[in-house]
Write an enzyme that holds these catalytic residues in place. Structure first.
Site, short mmCIF file in Angstrom:
data_model
loop_
_atom_site.label_atom_id
_atom_site.label_comp_id
_atom_site.label_asym_id
_atom_site.label_seq_id
_atom_site.Cartn_x
_atom_site.Cartn_y
_atom_site.Cartn_z
N LYS A 41 21.12 9.20 27.43
CA LYS A 41 22.25 9.67 26.62
C LYS A 41 22.43 8.62 25.53
CE LYS A 41 27.02 11.29 26.99
NZ LYS A 41 27.53 10.59 25.82
N LEU A 88 29.72 17.04 26.61
CA LEU A 88 29.17 17.13 27.96
C LEU A 88 30.23 16.72 28.97
CD1 LEU A 88 25.75 15.36 27.31
CD2 LEU A 88 26.05 17.76 27.90
N CYS A 127 40.98 -22.08 2.70
CA CYS A 127 41.34 -23.43 2.30
C CYS A 127 40.42 -23.77 1.15
CB CYS A 127 41.09 -24.37 3.47
SG CYS A 127 41.13 -26.09 2.98
N GLU A 177 20.91 12.89 17.84
CA GLU A 177 21.82 11.77 17.65
C GLU A 177 21.22 10.84 16.60
OE1 GLU A 177 24.15 12.41 19.87
OE2 GLU A 177 25.43 10.64 19.92
N CYS A 225 46.22 -25.09 5.63
CA CYS A 225 44.99 -25.30 6.40
C CYS A 225 45.30 -26.09 7.67
CB CYS A 225 43.96 -26.05 5.55
SG CYS A 225 42.48 -26.49 6.49
N CYS A 270 37.65 -30.58 2.54
CA CYS A 270 38.29 -30.37 3.84
C CYS A 270 37.25 -30.73 4.92
CB CYS A 270 38.70 -28.91 3.97
SG CYS A 270 39.30 -28.47 5.60
N LYS A 328 19.77 17.98 32.63
CA LYS A 328 19.81 19.36 32.12
C LYS A 328 18.97 20.26 33.01
CE LYS A 328 20.22 17.71 27.39
NZ LYS A 328 19.57 17.48 26.09
N LYS A 338 27.41 8.81 33.45
CA LYS A 338 27.84 7.69 32.61
C LYS A 338 27.58 6.36 33.30
CE LYS A 338 30.66 8.12 29.43
NZ LYS A 338 30.55 8.08 27.97
N GLU A 347 17.20 12.61 30.88
CA GLU A 347 16.83 11.87 29.67
C GLU A 347 17.99 10.96 29.27
OE1 GLU A 347 16.48 15.57 27.64
OE2 GLU A 347 18.25 15.22 26.42
N ASP A 389 23.82 6.66 22.35
CA ASP A 389 25.18 6.39 21.89
C ASP A 389 25.18 6.23 20.37
OD1 ASP A 389 27.82 6.03 22.16
OD2 ASP A 389 27.73 3.99 22.93
N TYR A 404 17.49 29.72 17.60
CA TYR A 404 16.29 30.00 16.80
C TYR A 404 16.13 31.49 16.60
CZ TYR A 404 14.21 30.95 21.37
OH TYR A 404 13.96 31.45 22.62
N CYS A 420 43.26 -29.70 7.09
CA CYS A 420 43.57 -30.71 6.07
C CYS A 420 44.96 -30.53 5.46
CB CYS A 420 42.51 -30.70 4.97
SG CYS A 420 42.59 -29.24 3.93
N GLU A 478 0.84 -1.21 0.00
CA GLU A 478 0.00 0.00 0.00
C GLU A 478 0.87 1.25 0.00
OE1 GLU A 478 -4.01 -1.38 2.35
OE2 GLU A 478 -2.20 -1.10 3.52
S1 IVH Z 1 22.86 17.55 25.01
C1 IVH Z 1 25.02 21.55 24.63
N1 IVH Z 1 21.52 15.33 25.24
O1 IVH Z 1 26.63 13.09 23.97
C2 IVH Z 1 24.50 20.23 25.01
N2 IVH Z 1 23.68 15.21 24.25
O2 IVH Z 1 29.23 13.18 25.24
C3 IVH Z 1 24.37 19.34 23.86
N3 IVH Z 1 24.32 12.96 23.51
O3 IVH Z 1 27.96 15.68 22.02
C4 IVH Z 1 24.31 17.92 24.18
N4 IVH Z 1 22.47 11.93 24.13
O4 IVH Z 1 26.34 13.97 20.85
C5 IVH Z 1 22.66 15.88 24.82
N5 IVH Z 1 20.17 13.43 25.49
C6 IVH Z 1 21.31 14.00 25.08
C7 IVH Z 1 22.35 13.25 24.47
C8 IVH Z 1 23.53 13.90 24.07
C9 IVH Z 1 23.65 11.80 23.55
C10 IVH Z 1 25.69 13.10 22.93
C11 IVH Z 1 25.94 14.37 22.16
C12 IVH Z 1 27.08 15.01 22.87
C13 IVH Z 1 27.72 13.86 23.55
C14 IVH Z 1 28.56 14.27 24.72
#
Ligand code: IVH
Length: 701
Positions: free
Chosen positions: A136, A104, A455, A195, A437, A460, A319, A343, A134, A138, A252, A440, A56
């Site tokens: 982080k 960060l 091989c 990210e 190998c 084998c 934050k 971390k 929130e 990766d 902005y 064999c 669809e």
């Molecule tokens: S805020 C000015 N929020 O972690 C603040 N960064 O180790 C901007 N990252 O460079 C970053 N999750 O690429 C923020 N929820 C999150 C994140 C986050 C992953 C990354 C980001 C940053 C790096 C620092």
């Protein structure tokens, strides 16, 4: 984003657009097609709740493409068709970020967080601070710029000041909207940070395919995401299935005289707003606290659940919620003072590389495997790690006796990050690759464009055993109890020499073996017998053709009525199939040309395996309804629509997607609408009630 009523309307709209074959008001139709495609993308990529079938969706997309091709002046930069790239990028030009992309500062425990909280309060000159917490993510950091609501630039982080312009690759990520209603709040230009990530599931499947293709798997989802963003071929980028999370508004501008909207007063509101606008954001995962102890408690609880998220997270980000306070606190040259990362415990450990073993696989590739002192990482003990091929060993400059850094990200296989060269004593020894190998004794060979030594003796013993094991494996013929131990045992005893032997095992001999009671023999016999019913794609996958993974096996199986048809397919014809490139095609064609493989296929057919594509045969089979086309509309009372459609196909007829001059019968249920009218207008379509249809099927036998 969409109200329940919007959703109902868009869903209906999508269905009716699929059926409608032309419309006088093409401008309106283009607009409607864009709306429903954007909605379907949002449901699929952001909500993870698909509303349309692939067919669809493709139908809608093709219609839009067709209309835009006919009226190019109506194409806009945010049309879903504009995600499709033309050609290959040459390189990615450098661009400077509107605001530097800082990193960060890290914290690792409760004490670090309490210190940070104290510093925040001093800087902000208040005891009352709200914190947002929130995940982080990766992955790879990105910056997106929208102007007058349209995505105009996507860039990598680069060194934080300069990044690379990768707009075309960003457009391949369907979770990222090409336009959003920023102007409703008078926002003219806006930069959003986030990210790009890859789901663990997608990453695992991708790596599985790489290994099947004889390539080294990518180390972790983070590398996969950042590597993919910089691929020059956007089509390849799209195939990799990236997604994104947007978590920060960095800049902005507002229209003349406009007031800052409430959405831009706090981080919490900004993230909810982004979500409302259709962006994937941490809206649902975010928590707000006004005491650092609550933040700490959440961090500890969340770390325990880190594996439950579909993508990798390496910590949490805390934050300060109010933007006014953030501005008051400012930043260093490296990181903002109003945010910090907590971390999670690293999934890395160090150990000592004791020796390297060389394993021969199903295709003869010789894989070096590192044996390290056992070490626990993220809940499992690791002692054996694949090094993939000689190039990997050389690139990492590994030596026996090295202390090595080992990582195991999420549920992903462990890998050696690097040797800790600073700890070398001078006693470390070079790793020597075998010339012959290890099983064999055949001289090993290396193709020019490949990293693996192979091989090439197809008899084998390891290769033979591995081929049989692969054939019996879960994703191929799924013969339980015919795993490594039994295949090896039967092979050593001469009961099992090649794949077809599986179907005429010497049961008297097996019953006499130690550990084979009546029950286990019956179970194995049953599993072997059942495997004869497996569909053709599993047989093809089980044959272990190089570069043919499960997906390609499905593609091959559905292209033919019987496996033997593939004997005549040359490279050119194979390349016409989806996702089959010259390398795969050459391998497939080579496999089916070889006499010994054709012999195996003959033997398997004699044993009663299913080598025909049943589905395709059905379609090709003639029947009483051959050359007749059907379409169902309205609500059927006695049958489900899918049952009715199957009845047609079983009798040789086919189902169409819309009313056109190609349609023979329109079967009308209750509340039939536009299709019925259209069929009547056309005058060439025979209209049937549900009962008339059933009578027709019965008559057809
Ligand atoms: S805020 C000015 N929020 O972690 C603040 N960064 O180790 C901007 N990252 O460079 C970053 N999750 O690429 C923020 N929820 C999150 C994140 C986050 C992953 C990354 C980001 C940053 C790096 C620092």
């Amino acid at each position: 984003m969409y109200t329940a009523d919007d959703e109902k309307h868009l869903y209906k709209q999508a269905k009716s657009l699929i059926e409608r074959s032309n419309d006088k008001n093409f401008e309106q139709e283009i607009q409607q097609l864009r709306e429903v495609i954007n909605y379907a993308d949002w449901k699929y990529y952001v909500q993870d709740e698909p509303v349309l079938s692939d067919f669809e969706y493709d139908t809608l997309f093709k219609k839009l493409k067709h209309l835009e091709d006919s009226y190019p002046e109506l194409v806009t930069s945010d049309s879903p068709t504009q995600r499709v790239a033309k050609g290959i990028s040459e390189k990615f030009p450098p661009v400077s970020h509107l605001v530097p992309m800082l990193s960060l500062d890290n914290t690792y425990n409760a004490e670090d967080l309490r210190d940070w909280d104290r510093r925040c309060k001093e800087l902000a000159e208040t005891e009352e601070i709200e914190y947002c917490v929130e995940p982080k993510y990766d992955g790879a950091g990105i910056s997106l710029i929208y102007e007058d609501g349209k995505l105009t630039r996507g860039a990598t982080r680069g060194d934080g000041v300069m990044g690379e312009e990768i707009t075309i690759n960003i457009k391949q990520i369907k979770a990222i909207p090409l336009s959003a209603a920023f102007t409703k709040k008078h926002v003219e230009q806006i930069e959003i940070r986030g990210e790009v990530v890859i789901h663990k599931k997608v990453f695992d499947a991708f790596n599985k395919q790489r290994v099947a293709d004889g390539l080294a798997p990518l180390a972790n989802p983070r590398n996969a995401a950042s590597g993919t963003l910089r691929i020059l071929d956007p089509t390849e980028v799209r195939k990799r299935g990236l997604t994104a999370i947007l978590y920060h508004i960095s800049y902005y501008t507002l229209g003349k005289g406009a007031q800052r909207p409430k959405e831009l007063e706090t981080h919490y509101d900004a993230i909810q707003w982004l979500y409302q606008l259709g962006f994937p954001s941490p809206a649902k995962e975010m928590r707000v606290y006004n005491k650092i102890d609550d933040v700490i408690e959440h961090c500890h609880a969340f770390e325990k659940r880190r594996d439950e998220l579909p993508f990798e997270v390496d910590g949490l980000v805390i934050k300060v919620n109010h933007f006014n306070l953030q501005d008051r606190m400012g930043q260093t040259t490296h990181h903002p003072r109003w945010a910090v990362a907590f971390k999670f415990k690293a999934r890395q450990a160090t150990s000592v590389l004791r020796k390297v073993e060389f394993q021969v696989g199903r295709t003869g590739a010789v894989t070096p495997v590192a044996k390290i002192d056992p070490v626990p990482i993220g809940g499992v003990t690791v002692s054996s790690i694949s090094l993939f091929n000689e190039d990997v060993v050389r690139e990492k400059d590994l030596h026996i006796g090295d202390t090595v850094l080992v990582e195991r990200a999420g549920d992903v296989i462990p890998y050696i990050v690097k040797p800790l060269t600073e700890l070398r004593t001078g006693e470390e020894k070079k790793i020597h690759f075998p010339t012959h190998c290890p099983v064999c004794g055949e001289l090993l060979e290396k193709a020019q464009d490949e990293a693996a030594w192979r091989c090439i003796n197809i008899n084998c013993p390891v290769q033979v055993v591995e081929r049989m094991m692969h054939f019996a494996s879960k994703d191929a013929m799924d013969i339980r109890n015919l795993g490594e131990a039994n295949v090896n045992k039967f092979y050593e005893l001469g009961i099992l020499k090649s794949i077809p032997d599986i179907y005429h095992l010497d049961w008297d001999k097996i019953q006499a073996l130690e550990g084979f009671g009546e029950k286990s023999v019956t179970k194995l016999q049953q599993a072997i017998e059942n495997s004869k019913q497996q569909p053709l794609n599993r047989v093809i996958y089980g044959l272990g053709i190089r570069y043919v993974g499960e997906a390609t096996a499905k593609t091959l199986a559905s292209a033919v009525g019987h496996i033997r048809e593939l004997y005549d397919w040359d490279v050119e014809k194979l390349c016409t199939l989806d996702d089959v490139g010259p390398k795969v095609a050459a391998s497939v064609s080579h496999f089916f040309k070889a006499h010994e493989n054709r012999h195996i296929i003959d033997l398997l057919e004699k044993e009663g395996l299913n080598l025909a594509n049943v589905h395709k045969e059905h379609k090709q089979h003639s029947g009483p309804l051959e050359a007749k086309t059907f379409l169902f509309t309205g609500t059927l009372n006695q049958l489900k629509r899918s049952e009715a459609e199957k009845m047609v196909e079983d009798k040789g007829g086919s189902i169409l997607g819309g009313v056109s001059s190609k349609l023979s019968y329109l079967v009308v249920g209750e509340d039939a609408g536009s299709k019925l009218e259209k069929a009547k207008k056309l005058g060439t379509v025979t209209i049937l009630t549900e009962q008339e249809f059933l009578d027709m099927i019965n008559k057809a036998g």
